[in-house]
Design a protein around this motif. Structure first.
Motif, PDB file in Angstrom:
ATOM      1  N   GLY A 263     -32.901  45.704  44.678  1.00 11.99           N
ATOM      2  CA  GLY A 263     -32.480  47.079  44.420  1.00 11.99           C
ATOM      3  C   GLY A 263     -32.598  47.990  45.622  1.00 11.99           C
ATOM      4  N   SER A 264     -32.831  47.411  46.813  1.00 16.89           N
ATOM      5  CA  SER A 264     -33.013  48.285  47.984  1.00 16.89           C
ATOM      6  C   SER A 264     -31.681  48.657  48.631  1.00 16.89           C
ATOM      7  CB  SER A 264     -33.934  47.597  49.003  1.00 16.89           C
ATOM      8  OG  SER A 264     -33.405  46.339  49.352  1.00 16.89           O
ATOM      9  N   GLY A 265     -30.591  48.069  48.208  1.00 14.64           N
ATOM     10  CA  GLY A 265     -29.294  48.521  48.723  1.00 14.64           C
ATOM     11  C   GLY A 265     -28.537  47.503  49.564  1.00 14.64           C
ATOM     12  N   LYS A 266     -28.979  46.260  49.574  1.00 12.78           N
ATOM     13  CA  LYS A 266     -28.319  45.256  50.409  1.00 12.78           C
ATOM     14  C   LYS A 266     -26.874  45.014  49.952  1.00 12.78           C
ATOM     15  CE  LYS A 266     -31.411  42.171  49.293  1.00 12.78           C
ATOM     16  NZ  LYS A 266     -32.223  43.042  48.402  1.00 12.78           N
ATOM     17  N   SER A 267     -26.718  44.736  48.682  1.00 13.47           N
ATOM     18  CA  SER A 267     -25.362  44.466  48.188  1.00 13.47           C
ATOM     19  C   SER A 267     -24.470  45.680  48.372  1.00 13.47           C
ATOM     20  CB  SER A 267     -25.404  44.080  46.713  1.00 13.47           C
ATOM     21  OG  SER A 267     -26.183  42.929  46.543  1.00 13.47           O
ATOM     22  N   THR A 268     -25.049  46.857  48.214  1.00 14.40           N
ATOM     23  CA  THR A 268     -24.252  48.066  48.395  1.00 14.40           C
ATOM     24  C   THR A 268     -23.697  48.119  49.812  1.00 14.40           C
ATOM     25  OG1 THR A 268     -25.642  49.170  46.779  1.00 14.40           O
ATOM     26  CG2 THR A 268     -24.310  50.569  48.199  1.00 14.40           C
ATOM     27  N   MET A 269     -24.497  47.745  50.787  1.00 10.79           N
ATOM     28  CA  MET A 269     -24.008  47.721  52.169  1.00 10.79           C
ATOM     29  C   MET A 269     -22.826  46.758  52.311  1.00 10.79           C
ATOM     30  SD  MET A 269     -27.168  48.005  54.886  1.00 10.79           S
ATOM     31  CE  MET A 269     -26.132  47.872  56.342  1.00 10.79           C
ATOM     32  N   MET A 270     -22.980  45.589  51.719  1.00 12.30           N
ATOM     33  CA  MET A 270     -21.907  44.592  51.795  1.00 12.30           C
ATOM     34  C   MET A 270     -20.625  45.136  51.178  1.00 12.30           C
ATOM     35  SD  MET A 270     -23.336  41.627  52.830  1.00 12.30           S
ATOM     36  CE  MET A 270     -24.979  41.056  53.186  1.00 12.30           C
ATOM     37  N   ARG A 271     -20.779  45.768  50.035  1.00 17.17           N
ATOM     38  CA  ARG A 271     -19.596  46.261  49.334  1.00 17.17           C
ATOM     39  C   ARG A 271     -18.939  47.395  50.102  1.00 17.17           C
ATOM     40  NH1 ARG A 271     -21.608  47.341  43.372  1.00 17.17           N
ATOM     41  NH2 ARG A 271     -19.373  47.435  42.896  1.00 17.17           N
TER      42      ARG A 271
ATOM     43  N   VAL B  39     -41.284  44.540  34.132  1.00 18.91           N
ATOM     44  CA  VAL B  39     -40.509  43.838  35.155  1.00 18.91           C
ATOM     45  C   VAL B  39     -39.997  44.807  36.229  1.00 18.91           C
ATOM     46  CG1 VAL B  39     -39.789  41.954  33.644  1.00 18.91           C
ATOM     47  CG2 VAL B  39     -38.379  44.005  33.815  1.00 18.91           C
ATOM     48  N   GLY B  40     -40.517  46.032  36.201  1.00 18.66           N
ATOM     49  CA  GLY B  40     -40.203  46.970  37.283  1.00 18.66           C
ATOM     50  C   GLY B  40     -38.891  47.684  37.129  1.00 18.66           C
ATOM     51  N   LEU B  41     -38.461  47.900  35.877  1.00 18.50           N
ATOM     52  CA  LEU B  41     -37.167  48.546  35.693  1.00 18.50           C
ATOM     53  C   LEU B  41     -37.264  49.807  34.848  1.00 18.50           C
ATOM     54  CD1 LEU B  41     -34.801  45.491  35.075  1.00 18.50           C
ATOM     55  CD2 LEU B  41     -34.955  46.906  37.110  1.00 18.50           C
ATOM     56  N   LYS B  42     -38.407  50.495  34.918  1.00 19.90           N
ATOM     57  CA  LYS B  42     -38.525  51.636  34.016  1.00 19.90           C
ATOM     58  C   LYS B  42     -37.529  52.748  34.349  1.00 19.90           C
ATOM     59  CE  LYS B  42     -42.384  54.207  36.163  1.00 19.90           C
ATOM     60  NZ  LYS B  42     -42.996  53.200  37.031  1.00 19.90           N
TER      61      LYS B  42
ATOM     62  N   GLY C  91     -28.248  42.593  41.619  1.00 23.85           N
ATOM     63  CA  GLY C  91     -28.420  41.229  41.123  1.00 23.85           C
ATOM     64  C   GLY C  91     -29.827  40.972  40.612  1.00 23.85           C
ATOM     65  N   GLY C  92     -30.810  41.342  41.404  1.00 27.36           N
ATOM     66  CA  GLY C  92     -32.203  41.116  41.016  1.00 27.36           C
ATOM     67  C   GLY C  92     -32.581  41.919  39.778  1.00 27.36           C
ATOM     68  N   GLU C  93     -32.026  43.114  39.672  1.00 31.09           N
ATOM     69  CA  GLU C  93     -32.322  43.937  38.498  1.00 31.09           C
ATOM     70  C   GLU C  93     -31.759  43.298  37.234  1.00 31.09           C
ATOM     71  OE1 GLU C  93     -32.503  48.189  40.978  1.00 31.09           O
ATOM     72  OE2 GLU C  93     -30.653  47.550  39.987  1.00 31.09           O
ATOM     73  N   GLN C  94     -30.559  42.779  37.339  1.00 29.17           N
ATOM     74  CA  GLN C  94     -29.972  42.095  36.179  1.00 29.17           C
ATOM     75  C   GLN C  94     -30.829  40.896  35.788  1.00 29.17           C
ATOM     76  OE1 GLN C  94     -25.701  41.227  36.429  1.00 29.17           O
ATOM     77  NE2 GLN C  94     -25.546  42.805  37.998  1.00 29.17           N
ATOM     78  N   GLN C  95     -31.290  40.174  36.807  1.00 25.62           N
ATOM     79  CA  GLN C  95     -32.109  39.010  36.516  1.00 25.62           C
ATOM     80  C   GLN C  95     -33.383  39.421  35.768  1.00 25.62           C
ATOM     81  OE1 GLN C  95     -33.107  36.543  39.980  1.00 25.62           O
ATOM     82  NE2 GLN C  95     -32.614  34.833  38.627  1.00 25.62           N
ATOM     83  N   ARG C  96     -33.937  40.538  36.163  1.00 27.64           N
ATOM     84  CA  ARG C  96     -35.166  40.974  35.496  1.00 27.64           C
ATOM     85  C   ARG C  96     -34.897  41.448  34.065  1.00 27.64           C
ATOM     86  NH1 ARG C  96     -37.592  44.939  39.766  1.00 27.64           N
ATOM     87  NH2 ARG C  96     -35.520  44.810  40.717  1.00 27.64           N
ATOM     88  N   VAL C  97     -33.721  42.023  33.840  1.00 29.08           N
ATOM     89  CA  VAL C  97     -33.372  42.383  32.457  1.00 29.08           C
ATOM     90  C   VAL C  97     -33.324  41.105  31.609  1.00 29.08           C
ATOM     91  CG1 VAL C  97     -31.632  43.366  30.931  1.00 29.08           C
ATOM     92  CG2 VAL C  97     -32.086  44.426  33.145  1.00 29.08           C
ATOM     93  N   SER C  98     -32.728  40.062  32.183  1.00 27.68           N
ATOM     94  CA  SER C  98     -32.633  38.798  31.468  1.00 27.68           C
ATOM     95  C   SER C  98     -34.026  38.244  31.167  1.00 27.68           C
ATOM     96  CB  SER C  98     -31.829  37.806  32.315  1.00 27.68           C
ATOM     97  OG  SER C  98     -31.670  36.584  31.650  1.00 27.68           O
TER      98      SER C  98
END
Ligand SMILES: Nc1ncnc2c1ncn2[C@@H]1O[C@H](COP(=O)(O)OP(=O)(O)OP(=O)(O)O)[C@@H](O)[C@H]1O
Ligand SMILES: Nc1ncnc2c1ncn2[C@@H]1O[C@H](COP(=O)(O)OP(=O)(O)OP(=O)(O)O)[C@@H](O)[C@H]1O
Ligand SMILES: [Mg+2]
Ligand SMILES: [Mg+2]
Lengths: 293, 228, 228, 293
Positions: free
Chosen positions: B38-46, C125-128, C140-147
């Motif tokens: 969630g730190s923004g890596k994918s956002t940079m790519m996009r 899981v750190g998504l509050k 991506g990682g956030e979605q994984q943590r929701v799962s």
């Protein structure tokens, strides 16, 4: 775009049709049903117009000759009337024939039948018109031939009514056909939109790996074309077949339906063209929505 | 090659993904992008792909300002970029081979070239048995490798890979990293977002670290974690 | 708790994913499933879920033979299993919170319980901050943590996790693994397929290794690689 | 299933309608268009049947009294005929009236007009029937009153033709309506199938996290219900409004269209029921396809 792309696009389109079979079949049935309804509307409209025209042809104008008309005058008038372009058929009814008819009409009431002598009923010509709307003009011409208004017998009221009714009917049929066309466009493009909506992610991915709008769109449009073609052809075949079956049946049992008034081949082409056009345009615009990536 | 100038990206729902990012990647560099989830890596790519527009600041790639590219030239821009997506983004109705071929077809390459190149590339990522499998018939790691193969099949000058080894076992991961290394050696600029600490630590490339959308570290020959 | 008896799974396209697998996992165990990409880990998970049927052999879970469960009791079987999917399998039209809540709702739990539990789990899981984000708005990682959160929200007796940390940075991964460890401690049977060598090596749990569909190693307190 | 689930299901359905707005709108327009066509078919059918019935009411039976009939016989016959349940109206035409009519008919041909005396034309009664199909029965009754077949004048031919035509027409209209119904079912369920196809992955996921078939299906079915309800209600309102506009227009300009023959409220309810039913059934069966996970 390179020319060999067309092969690629076609292969893509055909492959997709096979792979998304459920969707293709759904889009094709939708197209077929809509085009069938549209075709039926066109046919019913054409047949009704034909019937209306038939009814119109039965309108007769009768012109009574004056009692003192010489055979010469009668012959002259007859030959000039036969030259009128509005007249499809003319019959001369002599005094004797008029009397025969009278007697026949009142055959069950001998009192009345015998009440008139051969000199009472006048000779006349009866004219069948090509188009009942011409009756006014024909009456005018007859007047210029020397007939007085009182000697002319034409059902102006009936003709007016008929014209009026025919006008409304034709108008209503056109409106109905156009409404059906609009409904078809809506329904088919709805189906296409839904089937493309189901694949919006694919379109996105294609764009992301560098495909141009045209490159993405073309296979979808071809798919729409093929779906439209298949659906509309099926529908057109059914409609034309049903029509000829109906005409056959009607001609032997019912009333004469003018089968020439419907050009089956032209109708088929029209229906197919409509189906293909909606398929192509529907795909084109539906895809466009999802190209903005 | 890739320049970020004061780039901020705020998503529609007010999530700040990137904040005032400045970064320059020169042609031929190999850069690891690291940072927590969630730190923004994918956002940079996009943003580099012009899938998204930055909220503020501007980005230039290959000497072109992305904000100035008109819509119809975006595909051309993207063909200069090979991209491994974090979620693979394979076309479900195409086999592995067709998916890879598609990236060549969009550039208008000859069918013959496509036919010879695609199997080679898929062999390189260890999928020579899976040419005709659809994505739904592939394991997670296999799909990821198809995505990798697609990214560099047309030998773009820039390769960006978002978590390319997330679903790969360590051995395969090493193979992929070696591949990226080789690609970089022949001149391709490579940007890899990754969580693979071991890999980053072993390869000793330039490491850019993001934290909550900000660049907090940029070190040549760095490691995954901050080394004091 | 979970028993595989001579299980073979051949997919429709003749791909042999599992071959003659025999494995027993007792209640309360914590097992790592390791193996190269494509070795059959996900296939095992899917068999346990009864998403697939084995081609040969049989599987029993919780004392029930899966082959004997009639179709309408399959949901009941699945409610005993928390599952983290390799591709997350989140519902795109539901927010993070709603996705997690769904797993509670299918078991018919009270709305009040759902309302209190879901935010707790997502916090864990750190998504509050992401309760109301849709999957498309999550990294991506956030979605994984929701799962992950969804898998254990209803405290099932068995938890199976397919590559649960593939898109997570090492720090978050450690957090998740500690969570799994704690869950295991309160009695849940845990089966984790993973490529995270560091994690496996550190945690020293039972490790089952697959190679091309066969169990090639099964070691209590094992490491990721074969230690001679 | 727990009772509080219904709240959950409804919330789900409404949420999904909002989130899948494009799909919902597409499904709703499809339903609306189809139900509109169906409604129009029902209306046209009802109106045409009404018109046919009207035409039938114009059939007249004339019974001529013998020349020597006494005023007493005539009065007796009149009062007994007026009691026939099949007869809607009866008119007595005396000899004088018959002569007046004769003269009026031939007013432009004085020779003919004056050729019959007041004693030639017989008195008669003219009967209007409620239903032209009864003419045979009424003729039979008149014969038993003492009329001879030759004194009865009823257009058996016309009536037969009319019955025959009416029969075909009603039959054709019913077939057309049923075909429209089938087409509507096909088109609407196609649209629903496509919109659910686009969400098959979601259904799979729901099943995988332990949802029962009912739990997955119910929100989809409710969605289908709401879509059907909205679409069909829109259509029903449009159809009923268009109908009343048409009836008003027709009554003032054209011919009397029996507006009572159409129960607008019943029609609306029928249309809405059809839409909802198709929506519900379509969703039910479409979802079922994807539940087998
Ligand atoms: N489409 C979106 N709409 C709203 N917020 C988003 C969207 N995409 C990402 N975000 C948010 O922006 C932040 C950065 O996301 P990003 O995907 O760039 O993270 P990341 O570094 O790739 O994480 P990961 O390693 O988990 O993939 C996250 O907090 C995420 O929730
Ligand atoms: N639906 C399918 N149809 C056909 N073959 C499949 C299918 N799913 C998986 N396979 C094949 O079965 C083998 C095992 O797949 P599986 O997904 O179990 O691997 P895995 O161990 O989970 O790999 P990864 O670590 O990459 O996720 C692979 O070779 C894969 O290509
Ligand atoms: Mg990411
Ligand atoms: Mg797997």
């Amino acid at each position: 775009m390179r020319s060999n792309n067309w092969g690629f696009f076609l292969r893509e389109a055909v492959k997709n049709l096979r792979l998304n079979l459920l969707m293709s079949v759904t889009a094709i049935t939708t197209t077929a049903v809509c085009v069938m309804i549209l075709g039926a509307a066109l046919l019913v409209s054409a047949h009704l117009q034909g019937i209306i025209r038939n009814v119109g042809q039965d309108v007769t104008i009768t012109a009574f000759f004056p009692e003192n008309a010489s055979q010469e005058t009668i012959d002259d008038t007859l030959s000039s009337v036969q030259g009128y372009p509005e007249v499809s058929e003319s019959t001369y009814v002599s005094r004797e024939e008029a009397l025969d008819r009278w007697k026949e009409t009142f055959s069950d009431q001998p009192d009345i039948a015998s009440s008139v002598g051969s000199d009472v009923l006048p000779a006349s010509i009866e004219l069948q018109l090509n188009d009942p709307r011409d009756s006014g003009a024909v009456a005018e011409k007859l007047r210029s031939e020397g007939f007085e208004e009182g000697d002319l017998n034409y059902p102006q009221q009936t003709i007016d009514n008929l014209n009026w009714f025919t006008g409304y009917m034709v108008w209503a049929l056109r409106v109905a056909t156009i409404l059906f066309l609009i409904a078809s466009i809506l329904l088919i493009s709805n189906a296409i939109r839904l089937s493309i909506f189901a694949r919006r992610k694919e379109i996105e991915v294609m764009k992301l790996v560098g495909a141009s709008d045209t490159f993405v769109r073309t296979p979808f449009v071809l798919e729409g074309l093929v779906q439209g073609l298949i659906g509309a052809t099926l529908a057109a075949v059914v409609v034309v077949w049903a029509n000829s079956a109906f005409v056959n049946w009607a001609q032997s049992y019912l009333f004469s339906v003018s089968s020439e008034s419907i050009n089956a081949f032209g109708l088929m082409l029209t229906l197919i063209a409509v189906g293909v056009l909606i398929g192509v345009a529907g795909s084109y615009f539906s895809v466009r929505r999802f190209l903005k990536v | 090659m890739i320049y970020f100038n004061n780039v901020t990206k705020v998503y529609d729902n007010d999530a700040v993904a990137l904040e005032d990012v400045n970064l320059g990647i020169e042609a031929g560099e190999f850069v690891f992008l690291v940072g927590a989830s969630g730190s923004g890596k994918s956002t940079m790519m996009r943003l580099i792909l012009k899938e998204l527009e930055p909220s503020r600041g501007n980005i230039s790639v290959n000497g072109v300002k992305l904000g100035a590219i008109p819509r119809r030239y975006v595909p051309k821009h993207r063909r200069n970029l090979g991209c491994v997506f974090q979620d693979y983004k394979l076309l479900p109705n195409k086999t592995a081979a067709e998916n890879v071929a598609y990236a060549m077809e969009v550039t208008g390459q000859k069918r013959r070239a496509v036919r010879t190149k695609v199997p080679q590339i898929l062999d390189l990522v260890g999928l020579k048995d899976k040419l005709n499998a659809f994505p739904g018939q592939l394991s997670g790691g296999e799909q990821q490798r198809v995505s990798i193969a697609r990214a560099f099949v047309s030998q773009p000058p820039i390769l960006i890979a978002d978590e390319p080894t997330g679903n790969l076992d360590p051995e395969t991961s090493v193979g992929i990293m070696q591949l990226l290394h080789r690609i970089n050696h022949i001149g391709t600029t490579v940007l890899v977002a990754t969580h693979d600490r071991e890999m980053v630590d072993v390869m000793r490339k330039r490491v850019v670290a993001l934290e909550a959308g900000r660049v907090v570290r940029d070190k040549v020959r760095g490691g995954y974690a901050n080394e004091v």
